[in-house]
Design a protein around this motif. Structure first.
Motif, PDB file in Angstrom:
ATOM      1  N   GLY A  64       0.776  -1.234   0.000  1.00 31.35           N
ATOM      2  CA  GLY A  64       0.000   0.000   0.000  1.00 31.35           C
ATOM      3  C   GLY A  64       0.806   1.281   0.000  1.00 31.35           C
ATOM      4  O   GLY A  64       0.304   2.345   0.362  1.00 31.35           O
ATOM      5  N   THR A  65       2.080   1.215  -0.410  1.00 27.87           N
ATOM      6  CA  THR A  65       2.924   2.412  -0.356  1.00 27.87           C
ATOM      7  C   THR A  65       3.006   3.119  -1.713  1.00 27.87           C
ATOM      8  O   THR A  65       3.629   4.169  -1.814  1.00 27.87           O
ATOM      9  CB  THR A  65       4.341   2.057   0.121  1.00 27.87           C
ATOM     10  N   GLY A  66       2.416   2.516  -2.736  1.00 30.10           N
ATOM     11  CA  GLY A  66       2.374   3.204  -4.029  1.00 30.10           C
ATOM     12  C   GLY A  66       3.190   2.552  -5.138  1.00 30.10           C
ATOM     13  O   GLY A  66       3.449   3.190  -6.157  1.00 30.10           O
ATOM     14  N   LYS A  67       3.545   1.288  -4.975  1.00 26.02           N
ATOM     15  CA  LYS A  67       4.364   0.620  -5.995  1.00 26.02           C
ATOM     16  C   LYS A  67       3.594   0.491  -7.316  1.00 26.02           C
ATOM     17  O   LYS A  67       4.159   0.726  -8.384  1.00 26.02           O
ATOM     18  CB  LYS A  67       4.828  -0.748  -5.479  1.00 26.02           C
ATOM     19  N   THR A  68       2.328   0.146  -7.207  1.00 31.10           N
ATOM     20  CA  THR A  68       1.520   0.041  -8.425  1.00 31.10           C
ATOM     21  C   THR A  68       1.359   1.420  -9.073  1.00 31.10           C
ATOM     22  O   THR A  68       1.470   1.546 -10.302  1.00 31.10           O
ATOM     23  CB  THR A  68       0.137  -0.565  -8.097  1.00 31.10           C
ATOM     24  N   LEU A  69       1.152   2.436  -8.257  1.00 30.49           N
ATOM     25  CA  LEU A  69       1.038   3.806  -8.784  1.00 30.49           C
ATOM     26  C   LEU A  69       2.324   4.199  -9.516  1.00 30.49           C
ATOM     27  O   LEU A  69       2.279   4.828 -10.578  1.00 30.49           O
ATOM     28  CB  LEU A  69       0.783   4.809  -7.651  1.00 30.49           C
ATOM     29  N   MET A  70       3.473   3.828  -8.934  1.00 27.73           N
ATOM     30  CA  MET A  70       4.772   4.172  -9.542  1.00 27.73           C
ATOM     31  C   MET A  70       4.897   3.531 -10.927  1.00 27.73           C
ATOM     32  O   MET A  70       5.386   4.163 -11.865  1.00 27.73           O
ATOM     33  CB  MET A  70       5.929   3.680  -8.664  1.00 27.73           C
ATOM     34  N   ALA A  71       4.463   2.269 -11.037  1.00 31.09           N
ATOM     35  CA  ALA A  71       4.560   1.577 -12.322  1.00 31.09           C
ATOM     36  C   ALA A  71       3.643   2.237 -13.351  1.00 31.09           C
ATOM     37  O   ALA A  71       4.018   2.411 -14.516  1.00 31.09           O
ATOM     38  CB  ALA A  71       4.217   0.099 -12.154  1.00 31.09           C
ATOM     39  N   ARG A  72       2.447   2.635 -12.912  1.00 23.65           N
ATOM     40  CA  ARG A  72       1.514   3.313 -13.826  1.00 23.65           C
ATOM     41  C   ARG A  72       2.062   4.667 -14.262  1.00 23.65           C
ATOM     42  O   ARG A  72       1.967   5.047 -15.423  1.00 23.65           O
ATOM     43  CB  ARG A  72       0.167   3.521 -13.146  1.00 23.65           C
ATOM     44  N   ASP A 189      18.126  -5.371 -12.388  1.00 23.40           N
ATOM     45  CA  ASP A 189      19.377  -4.831 -11.847  1.00 23.40           C
ATOM     46  C   ASP A 189      19.199  -3.466 -11.188  1.00 23.40           C
ATOM     47  O   ASP A 189      20.151  -2.877 -10.706  1.00 23.40           O
ATOM     48  CB  ASP A 189      20.520  -4.857 -12.852  1.00 23.40           C
ATOM     49  N   ARG A 190      17.985  -2.944 -11.173  1.00 22.32           N
ATOM     50  CA  ARG A 190      17.715  -1.732 -10.385  1.00 22.32           C
ATOM     51  C   ARG A 190      16.730  -2.097  -9.288  1.00 22.32           C
ATOM     52  O   ARG A 190      15.703  -2.692  -9.573  1.00 22.32           O
ATOM     53  CB  ARG A 190      17.068  -0.639 -11.231  1.00 22.32           C
ATOM     54  N   GLN A 191      17.077  -1.718  -8.076  1.00 23.32           N
ATOM     55  CA  GLN A 191      16.135  -1.914  -6.970  1.00 23.32           C
ATOM     56  C   GLN A 191      15.764  -0.563  -6.389  1.00 23.32           C
ATOM     57  O   GLN A 191      16.636   0.243  -6.102  1.00 23.32           O
ATOM     58  CB  GLN A 191      16.763  -2.774  -5.881  1.00 23.32           C
ATOM     59  N   ILE A 192      14.490  -0.339  -6.225  1.00 19.09           N
ATOM     60  CA  ILE A 192      14.018   0.925  -5.670  1.00 19.09           C
ATOM     61  C   ILE A 192      13.195   0.637  -4.428  1.00 19.09           C
ATOM     62  O   ILE A 192      12.240  -0.139  -4.473  1.00 19.09           O
ATOM     63  CB  ILE A 192      13.219   1.719  -6.727  1.00 19.09           C
ATOM     64  N   LYS A 193      13.605   1.262  -3.324  1.00 15.58           N
ATOM     65  CA  LYS A 193      12.876   1.058  -2.065  1.00 15.58           C
ATOM     66  C   LYS A 193      11.707   2.037  -1.980  1.00 15.58           C
ATOM     67  O   LYS A 193      11.876   3.241  -2.138  1.00 15.58           O
ATOM     68  CB  LYS A 193      13.809   1.288  -0.878  1.00 15.58           C
ATOM     69  N   VAL A 194      10.529   1.498  -1.759  1.00 14.23           N
ATOM     70  CA  VAL A 194       9.330   2.318  -1.596  1.00 14.23           C
ATOM     71  C   VAL A 194       8.856   2.108  -0.153  1.00 14.23           C
ATOM     72  O   VAL A 194       8.219   1.120   0.162  1.00 14.23           O
ATOM     73  CB  VAL A 194       8.239   1.926  -2.625  1.00 14.23           C
ATOM     74  N   GLU A 195       9.254   3.045   0.712  1.00 15.63           N
ATOM     75  CA  GLU A 195       9.042   2.862   2.155  1.00 15.63           C
ATOM     76  C   GLU A 195       7.726   3.482   2.620  1.00 15.63           C
ATOM     77  O   GLU A 195       7.099   4.249   1.896  1.00 15.63           O
ATOM     78  CB  GLU A 195      10.188   3.539   2.927  1.00 15.63           C
ATOM     79  N   LEU A 196       7.381   3.213   3.864  1.00 13.64           N
ATOM     80  CA  LEU A 196       6.235   3.899   4.476  1.00 13.64           C
ATOM     81  C   LEU A 196       6.559   5.390   4.534  1.00 13.64           C
ATOM     82  O   LEU A 196       7.708   5.766   4.778  1.00 13.64           O
ATOM     83  CB  LEU A 196       5.995   3.385   5.895  1.00 13.64           C
ATOM     84  N   PRO A 197       5.569   6.251   4.312  1.00 17.11           N
ATOM     85  CA  PRO A 197       5.842   7.691   4.325  1.00 17.11           C
ATOM     86  C   PRO A 197       6.124   8.216   5.738  1.00 17.11           C
ATOM     87  O   PRO A 197       5.571   7.705   6.706  1.00 17.11           O
ATOM     88  CB  PRO A 197       4.544   8.286   3.778  1.00 17.11           C
ATOM     89  N   ASP A 198       7.003   9.231   5.824  1.00 19.39           N
ATOM     90  CA  ASP A 198       7.203   9.917   7.110  1.00 19.39           C
ATOM     91  C   ASP A 198       6.104  10.979   7.258  1.00 19.39           C
ATOM     92  O   ASP A 198       5.193  11.052   6.428  1.00 19.39           O
ATOM     93  CB  ASP A 198       8.616  10.527   7.181  1.00 19.39           C
ATOM     94  N   GLY A 233       0.182   4.790   2.300  1.00 19.28           N
ATOM     95  CA  GLY A 233      -0.638   5.601   1.402  1.00 19.28           C
ATOM     96  C   GLY A 233      -2.052   5.036   1.277  1.00 19.28           C
ATOM     97  O   GLY A 233      -3.027   5.780   1.254  1.00 19.28           O
ATOM     98  N   ALA A 234      -2.126   3.715   1.202  1.00 25.94           N
ATOM     99  CA  ALA A 234      -3.438   3.072   1.081  1.00 25.94           C
ATOM    100  C   ALA A 234      -4.276   3.330   2.334  1.00 25.94           C
ATOM    101  O   ALA A 234      -5.475   3.592   2.254  1.00 25.94           O
ATOM    102  CB  ALA A 234      -3.269   1.575   0.839  1.00 25.94           C
ATOM    103  N   HIS A 235      -3.638   3.298   3.525  1.00 24.32           N
ATOM    104  CA  HIS A 235      -4.345   3.619   4.765  1.00 24.32           C
ATOM    105  C   HIS A 235      -4.864   5.057   4.729  1.00 24.32           C
ATOM    106  O   HIS A 235      -5.973   5.341   5.166  1.00 24.32           O
ATOM    107  CB  HIS A 235      -3.409   3.505   5.981  1.00 24.32           C
ATOM    108  N   LEU A 236      -4.035   5.968   4.233  1.00 27.74           N
ATOM    109  CA  LEU A 236      -4.400   7.383   4.241  1.00 27.74           C
ATOM    110  C   LEU A 236      -5.525   7.666   3.249  1.00 27.74           C
ATOM    111  O   LEU A 236      -6.409   8.483   3.520  1.00 27.74           O
ATOM    112  CB  LEU A 236      -3.168   8.251   3.953  1.00 27.74           C
ATOM    113  N   GLU A 237      -5.506   6.959   2.138  1.00 27.73           N
ATOM    114  CA  GLU A 237      -6.602   7.090   1.159  1.00 27.73           C
ATOM    115  C   GLU A 237      -7.895   6.644   1.816  1.00 27.73           C
ATOM    116  O   GLU A 237      -8.939   7.294   1.711  1.00 27.73           O
ATOM    117  CB  GLU A 237      -6.284   6.251  -0.088  1.00 27.73           C
TER     118      GLU A 237
END
Ligand code: ATP
Length: 279
Positions: A64-72, A189-198, A233-237
């Motif tokens: 729920g941190t936005g990984k699907t949104l990032m791909a879109r 070969d690229r890793q991107i961390k999508v963490e919980l928001p501060d 993000g999903a919780h906040l939505e």
């Protein structure tokens, strides 16, 4: 009827284009992703310098941190066709079916791009760990191995000069479970961390999800952001939506601070009820 004035509280339509501006609290992840995507946008330079094409980007982090949104958003940014699947779509009782579905997914991406006259396609695979668990460890089934091998074969076959260029974006919250073969150069070969928001990130996300909602003057989203430590993000939505529902129940035209405050508990309770036993 009753919902008038509360804007659209439903989730965005699947078809709706998502841009990076629709994603809150992920500034550094978005920056990294854009840098990688610029490789795709500048493919001529990449090709003329003999740089190997970027084939896979793995996004890791909690649900729920936005990984699907990032791909879109990546698909809009690169003017690509977007095709998606979940790791669990490939798990089948019958040998070979998973592998067949992997090949079909890649074919669909190529066909859709051609049909829409696009040069690139992004294939998004959510819960990749389901199909890409360490080989031999997942289970006694050979099925997973065949499916993973099919994915590796497809990825190894991608060339920069293919008529349709493909980029595979995958998401997982269990990178530890992934077969290391997938993390090798030329694959993910690229890793991107999508963490919980501060706190600041939560404020950004709350603002995004209140964009089309009438807020009373007593609503201090900064305070709400402070009260929602650990929320995704999903919780906040969901929080913004619940607050609107509470206001509607009181037949109000605006959402007040107390509705947000009350919704915090609702979202936390909902999470408890939803929680599945740990595997
Ligand atoms: P999962 O791993 O469970 O698939 P995910 O990381 O892919 O989760 P999304 O599907 O992108 O999460 O997010 C679900 C919904 O939560 C989004 O449609 C959006 O409404 C909201 N959301 C999540 N993260 C963000 C964010 N960073 N900014 C704005 N909205 C967000």
């Amino acid at each position: 009827g009753m919902l008038k004035g509360f804007g659209n509280t439903s989730r965005p339509e699947k078809k709706q284009e998502i841009s990076f501006d629709d994603i809150g609290g992920q500034g550094s992840a978005i920056k990294e992703l854009k840098e990688a995507l610029d490789f795709i946008r500048n493919h001529r330079e990449i090709q003329s310098l003999g740089i190997r094409p970027l084939k896979g980007i793995l996004m890791t982090g909690p649900p729920g941190t936005g990984k699907t949104l990032m791909a879109r958003a990546a698909a809009s940014y690169t003017d690509s066709v977007f095709v998606s699947a979940s790791g669990s779509d490939f798990v089948e009782m019958y040998a070979g079916v998973g592998a067949q579905r992997v090949r079909k997914l890649f074919q669909t991406a190529r066909d859709t791009a051609k049909k829409k006259s696009k040069k690139t396609a992004i294939i998004f695979v959510d819960e990749i760990e389901v199909l890409a668990a360490k080989r031999g460890q997942n289970s006694s089934h050979m099925e997973y191995d065949q499916t993973l091998n099919a994915l590796l074969v497809e990825m190894d076959g991608l060339k920069v000069d293919d008529s349709v260029r493909l980029l595979i974006m995958a998401a997982t919250n269990r990178v530890d479970m992934m077969d290391p073969a997938l993390l090798r150069p030329g694959r993910f070969d690229r890793q991107i961390k999508v963490e919980l928001p501060d706190k600041t990130g939560r404020l950004e996300i709350l603002k995004l999800h209140s964009r089309n909602k009438p807020l009373a003057s007593d609503v201090d989203l900064k305070l709400v952001a402070r009260e929602t430590f650990g929320f995704s993000g999903a919780h906040l939505e969901s929080l913004a939506n619940e607050a609107a529902i509470l206001a509607m129940r009181e037949s109000l035209k605006e959402i007040h601070y107390r509705h947000f405050h009350e919704a915090v508990d609702k979202v936390i309770m909902g999470e408890r009820l939803d929680r599945r036993p740990n595997p």
